[in-house]
Design an enzyme around this catalytic site. Sequence first.
Site, PDB file in Angstrom:
ATOM      1  N   ARG A   1      -0.748  -5.700   4.732  1.00 59.59           N
ATOM      2  CA  ARG A   1       0.000  -5.401   3.602  1.00 59.59           C
ATOM      3  C   ARG A   1       1.240  -4.612   3.807  1.00 59.59           C
ATOM      4  O   ARG A   1       1.527  -3.095   5.356  1.00 59.59           O
ATOM      5  CB  ARG A   1      -0.775  -4.145   2.336  1.00 59.59           C
ATOM      6  CG  ARG A   1      -1.954  -4.864   1.987  1.00 59.59           C
ATOM      7  CD  ARG A   1      -2.456  -4.052   1.024  1.00 59.59           C
ATOM      8  NE  ARG A   1      -3.740  -3.138   1.894  1.00 59.59           N
ATOM      9  CZ  ARG A   1      -3.718  -2.005   1.591  1.00 59.59           C
ATOM     10  NH1 ARG A   1      -4.758  -2.265  -0.123  1.00 59.59           N
ATOM     11  NH2 ARG A   1      -4.822  -1.040   2.739  1.00 59.59           N
TER      12      ARG A   1
ATOM     13  N   GLU B   1     -12.028   4.021  -5.208  1.00 59.04           N
ATOM     14  CA  GLU B   1     -11.675   2.742  -4.886  1.00 59.04           C
ATOM     15  C   GLU B   1     -11.864   1.962  -6.614  1.00 59.04           C
ATOM     16  O   GLU B   1     -13.038   2.694  -7.495  1.00 59.04           O
ATOM     17  CB  GLU B   1     -12.732   2.270  -3.961  1.00 59.04           C
ATOM     18  CG  GLU B   1     -12.135   2.330  -2.009  1.00 59.04           C
ATOM     19  CD  GLU B   1     -10.821   1.517  -2.354  1.00 59.04           C
ATOM     20  OE1 GLU B   1     -10.339   0.440  -2.677  1.00 59.04           O
ATOM     21  OE2 GLU B   1     -10.138   2.703  -2.089  1.00 59.04           O
TER      22      GLU B   1
ATOM     23  N   ARG C   1       0.849  -0.874  -0.042  1.00 60.02           N
ATOM     24  CA  ARG C   1      -0.178   0.038   0.084  1.00 60.02           C
ATOM     25  C   ARG C   1       0.530   1.430   0.070  1.00 60.02           C
ATOM     26  O   ARG C   1       2.495   1.547   0.672  1.00 60.02           O
ATOM     27  CB  ARG C   1      -0.997   0.202   1.019  1.00 60.02           C
ATOM     28  CG  ARG C   1      -1.943   1.033   1.871  1.00 60.02           C
ATOM     29  CD  ARG C   1      -2.977   1.734   0.467  1.00 60.02           C
ATOM     30  NE  ARG C   1      -3.580   2.230   0.615  1.00 60.02           N
ATOM     31  CZ  ARG C   1      -3.430   3.596   0.182  1.00 60.02           C
ATOM     32  NH1 ARG C   1      -2.497   4.345   0.174  1.00 60.02           N
ATOM     33  NH2 ARG C   1      -5.019   4.355   1.190  1.00 60.02           N
TER      34      ARG C   1
END
Length: 166
Positions: free
Chosen positions: A127, A85, A77
């Site tokens: 992440r 999104e 990320r």
Amino acid sequence: MIRPQTWGMATTCALLGACNLAPMTTVKPYPAQRPAPALQQVVAYLPNAASPVCAVTRVVDGDTIKVACSESQGNVRLVGFDTPETYQPRCDAEKRLGQQAKGALEKLLRTAHQIDLKRTGIDKYGRVLARVYVDGVDIAKPMIAQGLAVPYDGGKRMNWCQARLG
């Protein structure tokens, strides 16, 4: 542990835990005894094509990439900005702008001569969080300048449909 100011191959390799490095250790890209992962598609090499340590194998969306190293792979990320999104958008306009952001990020990575990553942590989804520099420039700057992202520090995310597209 790698010193924070150490960049390039050692930082990139350590990004996903691909190597156990002592401070200031130099890592040779894809050692002969451990070939590079079989990649169907490579968006960009880290830190560059001449000295690849890892590869960006996919742009997931406008602020997430998939990185593969010789011993591991995972989603990263990108920090410093947030994009609309594409996976579960709240409206069609958000999805369209999210696809534009994804395309812009991919273009920035594909055309870069040097890509450096600075790991900043792990998010709640597991992440890696990293700041990405393309040819010495924080990748957040061009994404925000193009109107495809907003500055983001990990707080509450904006509702793109109401704030920007509505």
